[in-house]
Design a protein around this motif. Structure first.
Motif, PDB file in Angstrom:
ATOM      1  N   GLY A  43      32.110  -9.658  19.955  1.00 48.69           N
ATOM      2  CA  GLY A  43      30.739 -10.100  19.053  1.00 48.69           C
ATOM      3  C   GLY A  43      30.067  -8.776  18.985  1.00 48.69           C
ATOM      4  N   LEU A  80      31.430  -6.462  16.161  1.00 49.96           N
ATOM      5  CA  LEU A  80      31.074  -6.966  14.784  1.00 49.96           C
ATOM      6  C   LEU A  80      29.470  -6.600  14.594  1.00 49.96           C
ATOM      7  CD1 LEU A  80      32.978 -10.291  14.365  1.00 49.96           C
ATOM      8  CD2 LEU A  80      33.694  -7.883  14.062  1.00 49.96           C
ATOM      9  N   TYR A 109      24.851 -11.516   7.227  1.00 46.13           N
ATOM     10  CA  TYR A 109      26.091 -12.297   7.975  1.00 46.13           C
ATOM     11  C   TYR A 109      25.729 -13.673   7.892  1.00 46.13           C
ATOM     12  CZ  TYR A 109      29.316 -13.404  11.608  1.00 46.13           C
ATOM     13  OH  TYR A 109      30.130 -14.027  12.411  1.00 46.13           O
ATOM     14  N   ASN A 168      31.190 -12.398   6.533  1.00 40.99           N
ATOM     15  CA  ASN A 168      31.295 -13.292   7.791  1.00 40.99           C
ATOM     16  C   ASN A 168      32.183 -12.694   8.961  1.00 40.99           C
ATOM     17  OD1 ASN A 168      33.653 -13.627   6.685  1.00 40.99           O
ATOM     18  ND2 ASN A 168      33.856 -15.887   6.450  1.00 40.99           N
ATOM     19  N   LYS A 169      32.758 -13.451  10.087  1.00 39.41           N
ATOM     20  CA  LYS A 169      33.239 -12.678  11.038  1.00 39.41           C
ATOM     21  C   LYS A 169      34.796 -12.407  10.462  1.00 39.41           C
ATOM     22  CE  LYS A 169      33.984 -17.416  12.975  1.00 39.41           C
ATOM     23  NZ  LYS A 169      32.900 -17.888  12.359  1.00 39.41           N
ATOM     24  N   ALA A 228      35.963  -8.352  10.882  1.00 37.62           N
ATOM     25  CA  ALA A 228      36.937  -8.102  11.786  1.00 37.62           C
ATOM     26  C   ALA A 228      38.242  -7.321  11.117  1.00 37.62           C
ATOM     27  CB  ALA A 228      37.452  -9.524  12.488  1.00 37.62           C
ATOM     28  N   ILE A 265      31.201 -16.095  18.827  1.00 34.82           N
ATOM     29  CA  ILE A 265      31.138 -14.854  18.048  1.00 34.82           C
ATOM     30  C   ILE A 265      29.941 -15.001  17.101  1.00 34.82           C
ATOM     31  CG2 ILE A 265      32.360 -13.446  16.418  1.00 34.82           C
ATOM     32  CD1 ILE A 265      34.872 -14.033  18.109  1.00 34.82           C
ATOM     33  N   ASP A 266      29.914 -16.118  16.465  1.00 29.78           N
ATOM     34  CA  ASP A 266      29.059 -16.293  15.420  1.00 29.78           C
ATOM     35  C   ASP A 266      27.289 -16.121  16.253  1.00 29.78           C
ATOM     36  OD1 ASP A 266      30.005 -16.664  13.128  1.00 29.78           O
ATOM     37  OD2 ASP A 266      30.404 -18.775  13.171  1.00 29.78           O
ATOM     38  N   VAL A 311      26.713 -12.323  16.781  1.00 30.48           N
ATOM     39  CA  VAL A 311      26.174 -11.500  15.795  1.00 30.48           C
ATOM     40  C   VAL A 311      24.854 -11.837  15.303  1.00 30.48           C
ATOM     41  CG1 VAL A 311      26.939 -10.733  13.630  1.00 30.48           C
ATOM     42  CG2 VAL A 311      28.626 -11.170  15.461  1.00 30.48           C
TER      43      VAL A 311
END
Length: 541
Positions: A301, A304, A394, A419-420, A424, A442-443, A446
């Motif tokens: 996380g 990113l 994001y 987005n993730k 990534a 993770i969202d 970030v």
């Protein structure tokens, strides 16, 4: 540095600069900066009033470049580092590897957006001097010794829902254990029926950190001690909503003292939002300090987030435009009749999914501010609030109903949209595949680290991040004033400038400024930490 890393352009020179600098120059000014001096003019003066002959062209060009740069700075331009060769992460649109607008200096000029408006969007709210303040009373500290030394009462808790909903229940489980003077066995995460996620507490959260932070408040155990393994727990399945500490003691204390083990399920919103000050501080301590994500999640996380931060400030959007959200809210996505029919059919097949008030029509619900904003509405709101086209965004959330079509209003106006999955590198998300809680975490990371955050609809994640950003000295958090702004969205006769003025005015007090929890009954302290968990003293505890 090897030759492979050097600039290879021979016929055309590229300069990677902020586009607003290039686009703000007139055509004549730009040409005057770029055209090389003709050979016939080599003996002309370089500086007015000096008979200086340019015998070394490279030196002259360097001096000219510095002269122009200093002039721009004096005019107030926010000039980033200028480089002759710019590196990028890749070349796919929407990926972190995209070239972030490498500008050929002879490119077509565009109308610039005033820089003071762009910087205004990233401006943080006035935190009014509030800082985290979790100093507990002498009475609370005195009671801790007996609670921490107790070996006769144990609380088991099963938490349900998505990751952010589980967080809320874990917070309340710790507080209930403190109220009962019991040790808390690490909460069990119920398997999510929708996502099939079988993650355990230690998969998502840092268990060692959780225990250490709460060591002076509640004893946390990984499992029941051998003396109580065979004990049949007293199980309570139907705790009413918003119960007080007095209700908990009168209902459970005698039973847990007798049986030794109490099992609680479904704690969502069961504990009152209005608790004594010490217990409110404990809530904040759990939510903002103890519940840290497990190292693998935290590492990715943060990685990113750093990629988003690498080229300046960024905005995080929590978009609630998945199919299940439209079904549950009783709202429609506003894409086409085809997608409206998909939502209607799903609602007919599963009427139990509808959690919204059924006595309101879709249009009534929409104008009452009860529906998520779709991508078109989010785009108009951000533009009205001054978000620059160059803003890096994001977006957090699941797959939107309608896929790329649903997102197209945003991606057309804000091309730097990630987005993730886009941020990534290959293989980085593989360890978390098919684990919804990991992806949600993770969202969360970030989004929490962004310069500005906005959710298109309410929900557990938006509420949790609102509180987290407030606790972090009130980082900017935009709360869409849906009920008041949407009538202006449907007024096609309103000029754009007037629309923008009205929208800005409606959101003057909705940008993350300190807001007292006590100003409205039933507010959650983990969403509004002032005044119980934040104060205006310099001392931080």
């Amino acid at each position: 540095m090897g030759k492979s890393n050097r600039c290879k352009a021979k016929k055309q020179s590229y300069i990677s600069v902020p586009s607003q600098i290039i686009t703000s120059l007139s055509s004549s000014s730009l040409q005057s900066l770029l055209l090389s001096p003709k050979k016939a003019h080599l003996n002309s003066s370089f500086f007015v009033g000096h008979n200086y002959s340019c015998r070394r062209p490279r030196v002259c060009l360097s001096a000219l470049f510095l002269f122009v740069l200093v002039g721009l700075l004096r005019l107030g331009w926010n000039v980033n580092t200028l480089v002759l060769c710019s590196q990028s992460f890749g070349s796919n649109t929407g990926k972190v590897g995209e070239r972030d607008h490498q500008v050929l200096v002879t490119s077509q000029l565009q109308s610039p957006r005033p820089l003071h408006l762009e910087s205004e969007f990233w401006k943080q709210p006035d935190g009014m001097g509030y800082r985290p303040c979790l100093e507990l009373s002498a009475k609370y500290r005195k009671a801790s010794e007996a609670i921490l030394n107790g070996r006769s009462k144990y609380l088991l808790v099963v938490v349900s829902g998505g990751m952010n909903q589980q967080r809320n229940q874990i917070v309340d489980a710790v507080v209930i254990a403190r109220i009962l003077g019991a040790a808390l066995v690490v909460p069990v995460l119920q398997v999510n029926i929708i996502w099939g996620d079988e993650s355990e507490f230690s998969d998502i959260f840092d268990l060692g950190h959780f225990k250490r932070v709460l060591a002076d408040d509640v004893r946390i155990l990984s499992s029941l001690p051998s003396t109580h393994v065979m004990t049949r727990p007293v199980e309570e399945k139907r705790t009413p909503l918003h119960v007080s500490p007095q209700w908990i003691r009168s209902r459970y204390l005698k039973r847990i003292n007798k049986e030794g083990v109490l099992l609680l399920r479904g704690l969502d919103s069961r504990l009152s939002k209005d608790l004594p000050p010490d217990l409110q501080k404990l809530r904040c301590k759990v939510a903002f300090q103890a519940l840290r994500f497990a190292p693998p999640i935290l590492e990715l996380g943060n990685k990113l987030a750093r990629r988003m931060q690498s080229k300046g400030p960024y905005l995080a959007l929590h978009l609630r435009i998945e199919k299940d959200v439209w079904v549950r809210t009783g709202c429609l996505p506003g894409l086409s009749k085809e997608y409206d029919e998909i939502v209607h059919n799903e609602r007919r097949r599963h009427p139990e999914f509808l959690t919204a008030k059924s006595n309101l029509s879709y249009h009534e619900r929409k104008l009452a501010g009860l529906c998520p904003l779709n991508a078109f509405e989010v785009t108009r709101l951000l533009k009205a609030l001054g978000a620059p086209r160059s803003a890096r965004i994001y977006w957090a959330g699941g797959q939107p109903l309608g896929g790329k079509e649903a997102l197209s209003p945003l991606t057309r106006e804000f091309p730097h949209f990630y987005n993730k999955e886009g941020l990534a590198l290959p293989g980085e998300l593989e360890p978390f595949a098919n684990k919804a809680s990991f992806m949600a975490a993770i969202d969360y990371i970030v989004s929490e680290k962004s310069d500005v955050f906005m959710a298109s609809h309410g929900g557990n994640m938006g509420h949790a991040i609102q509180g987290q950003r407030a606790y972090a000295r009130h980082k900017k958090y935009i709360t869409p004033n849906k009920r008041h702004m949407l009538p202006y969205f449907v007024n096609s006769s309103l000029p754009e400038a007037e629309f923008n003025r009205i929208i800005k005015e409606l959101h003057q007090e909705s940008l993350g400024q300190p807001e007292l929890r006590s100003s409205k009954a039933g507010r959650d302290v983990t969403k509004y930490p002032v005044p119980e968990c934040m104060c205006k003293r310099n001392k931080t505890t």
